[in-house]
Design an enzyme around this catalytic site. Structure first.
Site, PDB file in Angstrom:
ATOM      1  N   SER A 396      -2.230  -2.799   7.791  1.00 47.85           N
ATOM      2  CA  SER A 396      -2.282  -2.284   8.596  1.00 47.85           C
ATOM      3  C   SER A 396      -1.599  -1.060   8.480  1.00 47.85           C
ATOM      4  O   SER A 396      -2.072   0.185   8.972  1.00 47.85           O
ATOM      5  CB  SER A 396      -2.160  -2.421  10.089  1.00 47.85           C
ATOM      6  N   ALA A 397      -0.045  -0.758   8.688  1.00 48.65           N
ATOM      7  CA  ALA A 397       0.526   0.463   8.263  1.00 48.65           C
ATOM      8  C   ALA A 397       0.021   1.573   7.670  1.00 48.65           C
ATOM      9  O   ALA A 397      -0.594   1.509   6.556  1.00 48.65           O
ATOM     10  CB  ALA A 397       1.823  -0.202   7.807  1.00 48.65           C
ATOM     11  N   PRO A 398      -0.223   2.249   8.221  1.00 47.91           N
ATOM     12  CA  PRO A 398       1.334   3.168   9.216  1.00 47.91           C
ATOM     13  C   PRO A 398      -0.317   3.718  10.449  1.00 47.91           C
ATOM     14  O   PRO A 398       0.390   3.954  11.359  1.00 47.91           O
ATOM     15  CB  PRO A 398       1.514   4.836   8.485  1.00 47.91           C
ATOM     16  N   LYS A 401      -6.409   3.136  10.255  1.00 43.33           N
ATOM     17  CA  LYS A 401      -6.993   2.741  10.477  1.00 43.33           C
ATOM     18  C   LYS A 401      -7.253   1.161  11.330  1.00 43.33           C
ATOM     19  O   LYS A 401      -8.309   1.200  12.431  1.00 43.33           O
ATOM     20  CB  LYS A 401      -7.762   1.462   9.020  1.00 43.33           C
ATOM     21  N   ASP A 446       3.395 -12.261   5.908  1.00 46.46           N
ATOM     22  CA  ASP A 446       2.875 -11.911   4.944  1.00 46.46           C
ATOM     23  C   ASP A 446       1.484 -12.654   4.520  1.00 46.46           C
ATOM     24  O   ASP A 446       1.181 -13.698   4.868  1.00 46.46           O
ATOM     25  CB  ASP A 446       3.514 -12.669   3.491  1.00 46.46           C
ATOM     26  N   CYS A 520      -7.265   1.646  -3.087  1.00 47.70           N
ATOM     27  CA  CYS A 520      -7.223   3.198  -2.891  1.00 47.70           C
ATOM     28  C   CYS A 520      -6.725   3.115  -4.657  1.00 47.70           C
ATOM     29  O   CYS A 520      -5.955   4.113  -4.925  1.00 47.70           O
ATOM     30  CB  CYS A 520      -6.247   4.020  -2.091  1.00 47.70           C
TER      31      CYS A 520
END
Length: 660
Positions: A396-398, A401, A446, A520
């Site tokens: 999820s970082a940063p 989303k 993890d 990406c």
């Protein structure tokens, strides 16, 4: 009036004293004359006309004042003359040329003197008031009844008539606008025709000329040999030469049957093109080839060019705190030029220019928006979370989303924001607090452990770690630091994560049961290959429509590999097509594992047991019939225990053999 007299003489006498001498005097025109100094008295010598008439008799000196002896000149030294001449003509330092400028021919001077006499006889005396030296620089006042001068040449009349015809009036405005629109339409049609001909290779037959050796075309392009190409690798190549070869090779490969050399194969042109792309754009050979084969030749060049241009700056409105309309108005008042990204999102804004730092405005600090790439909106739009659900964001970082999911859920339910890197959870937590997301739980595990840590989620978003080949415009280091080993390891990690994400979804969810996988990257190994692997390993999942109205379909065949036909439901996004980062989105529906119903034939043909073993029927086994014969397997169990102890460093004494 000469410049020498102006600079040397004192104030002039009244005009009355020179009234009678005015008509008989002659006016010097043109410029200064070089005087010959009389050696006897040190005064300038008089010039005499051929008929013996003295030319400068009764001449005025200065501004209407006669000299005492009537010769018209004061004592002028040569040094003073030269210094003033240099000041007036700074462009030349040659004394001889300056003296030439100051001299006149005697015959020309006579003609000028006679013409000046006629001119001065017609000039009113009031116009010759030379009392002040500053009056020369001031413009003369206009007369009340003065008529404007008439044009003296026909060219002025023509230019005036042309300007009248081109002048836009209310009468011809509509006609001129219609003519401009028609011209613009014709230009657009011509450009479209040129593009179509370029794509089809039309018109190349006439322009193309093969040389005698069959190595080039009419433009003089000669394909380098493999030895020449290898020799150029270690040398700093010519940038313009590489660019020209890229254009020529792309043109020839676009219509190889007509433009290709007779003694050269297509693979040779491709090898040269790849070498030039790697050197011109700065890629290593492996990555240049991998990206090149994703597109047709001409489109591949466009892709490499698009990676050199940064993507537009975009922001996402935080609907928990404001509306997009109010945010846009507030930023416009601060000098920000922006507009909505597109119809596919109702929270995105594209920033063109800003007079203030877009990441430090009061609205940003108050959590009204977040700087977020447009491609990062896509997986959340495909996930479609609804209020009161349990959602997991595995990487999820940063927090772009994650906070978008929280806003769509209207701060209800719970969102688990996980990231394996603890250092990155700091920025994640900061953005969650700034944007006012109260239903987010931040954790650091993890992703491969998550089914054991927690499961039963209605929806799961996996934005997997990838090579970043879709965001080369942001991180140019990707061009040179990716090797085949990196792609192999990343693909293996992504396959593990997607299986764990599938296992974390609750198949009995009433509102969800969906998984969205995104990267990406634009490579097939990280996208379609991973999705196809998940479909083969988890038969209880299926691909569904992503809900995105644009984007290209995923590959079902790629360089000899064939994937599941449903992979076409996934979506690809490219920088040169969609003006956003390269991205890939796939959406799964997780269902319950279906049990095979027991048939009557299976009941009749039950397996019989022999010596504690079950007899298989075909390739299937019944679980209740599977067992071990402890007596027969005792030696194997004992050997396994000994190996286990030895692995821990425990020495086991061998048992004594029983005596017979």
């Amino acid at each position: 009036m000469g410049r020498r007299a102006k600079n040397k003489q004192g104030p002039p006498a009244p005009y009355v004293e020179v009234k009678q001498d005015f008509e008989t005097t002659t006016r010097r025109s043109g410029g200064k004359r070089k005087q010959n100094v009389d050696s006897a008295n040190g005064r300038p010598a008089k010039k005499v006309k051929p008929d013996g008439v003295v030319k400068n008799a009764g001449k005025k000196s200065g501004k209407g004042k006669k000299t005492d002896d009537g010769d018209g000149w004061e004592d002028v030294e040569d040094s003073g003359l030269k210094s003033q001449t240099r000041a007036l003509f700074d462009n030349s330092d040659d004394e001889e040329s300056l003296e030439d400028l100051a001299e006149f021919d005697d015959d020309d001077d006579d003609e000028l003197g006679e013409a000046d006499d006629e001119f001065l006889s017609k000039v009113p005396k009031s116009a010759l008031d030379l009392e002040s030296s500053d009056s020369e620089d001031e413009p003369e006042p206009k007369k009340k009844n003065a008529k404007p001068p008439k044009p003296s040449s026909s060219s002025d009349e023509d230019s005036a008539s042309d300007s009248d015809e081109e002048r836009v009036t209310l009468a011809n405005m509509e006609a001129k606008a219609r003519a401009l629109d028609e011209q613009a339409a014709l230009d657009a049609e011509a450009e479209a025709e040129e593009l179509r001909q370029a794509a089809e290779g039309a018109g190349d037959e006439d322009d193309f000329e093969m040389d005698e050796a069959g190595e080039g075309d009419g433009d003089g392009f000669v394909l380098p040999t493999a030895e020449e190409r290898e020799a150029q690798k270690g040398v700093a190549g010519d940038i313009h030469g590489a660019q020209r070869r890229i254009q020529q090779c792309a043109r020839i490969l676009g219509n190889f049957k007509k433009l290709g050399a007779r003694d050269r194969s297509r693979s040779e042109y491709i090898a040269q093109l790849l070498a030039d792309i790697a050197s011109y754009y700065g890629y290593n050979d492996y990555l240049a080839e991998k990206l090149f084969h994703l597109f047709p030749v001409l489109e591949a060049i466009e892709f490499f060019e698009a990676n050199e241009v940064p993507r537009p700056v975009t922001i996402r409105t935080n609907t928990l705190r404001t509306r997009r309309k109010d945010l846009a108005q507030a930023l416009i008042n601060r000098g920000v030029n922006l507009e909505p990204i597109g119809k596919w999102t109702n929270v995105g804004l594209q920033v063109f220019e800003s007079s203030v730092p877009i990441g430090a405005t009061p609205e940003y600090l108050a959590g009204h928006y977040m700087l977020q790439a447009a491609s990062s909106f896509l997986p959340v739009v495909a996930l479609q979370p609804v209020p009161n659900e349990r959602v997991l964001d595995m990487a999820s970082a940063p927090g772009g989303k994650t906070t978008y999911i929280s806003a769509l859920m209207q701060n209800t339910g719970v969102v688990f924001a996980n990231d394996s890197n603890k250092a990155r959870t700091k920025s994640l937590t900061a953005n969650v607090h700034r944007l006012g997301c109260k239903n987010v739980v931040v954790c650091s595990y993890d992703g491969r452990e998550f089914p054991k840590v927690m499961g039963g989620f209605d929806r799961v978003l996996l934005d997997a770690p990838c090579s970043g080949t879709g965001v080369i415009s942001k991180d140019a280091s990707v061009k040179v630091n990716k090797t085949p080993r990196d792609f192999m390891l990343l693909s293996h990690l992504q396959k593990q994560l997607i299986l764990c994400a599938i296992d974390s979804v609750n198949p009995d969810s009433k509102t969800g049961g969906y998984l969205v996988y995104s990267t990406c990257s634009v490579t097939v190994e990280e996208n379609e290959a991973v999705v196809d692997y998940a479909l083969r390993k988890r038969p209880n999942v299926k691909l569904v429509e992503t809900g995105l109205e644009f984007g290209r379909e995923g590959f079902t065949k790629y360089r000899g590999k064939t994937f599941n036909s449903k992979v076409s439901l996934t979506r690809r996004f490219y920088p040169h097509v969609h003006n956003m980062d390269g991205f890939y989105v796939a959406k799964f529906k997780v269902e319950r594992v279906a049990k095979k119903p027991a048939s009557s034939d299976d009941e009749d043909d039950k397996k019989t047991k022999k010596n504690g073993k079950s007899t298989p029927k075909g390739d299937e086994y019944e679980d209740e019939d599977v067992g071990f014969n402890s007596e027969e397997d005792e030696k194997y169990i004992e050997a396994s225990k000994i190996r286990h102890l030895k692995s821990k460093g425990i020495r086991v004494k061998p048992k004594a053999k029983p005596s017979s």
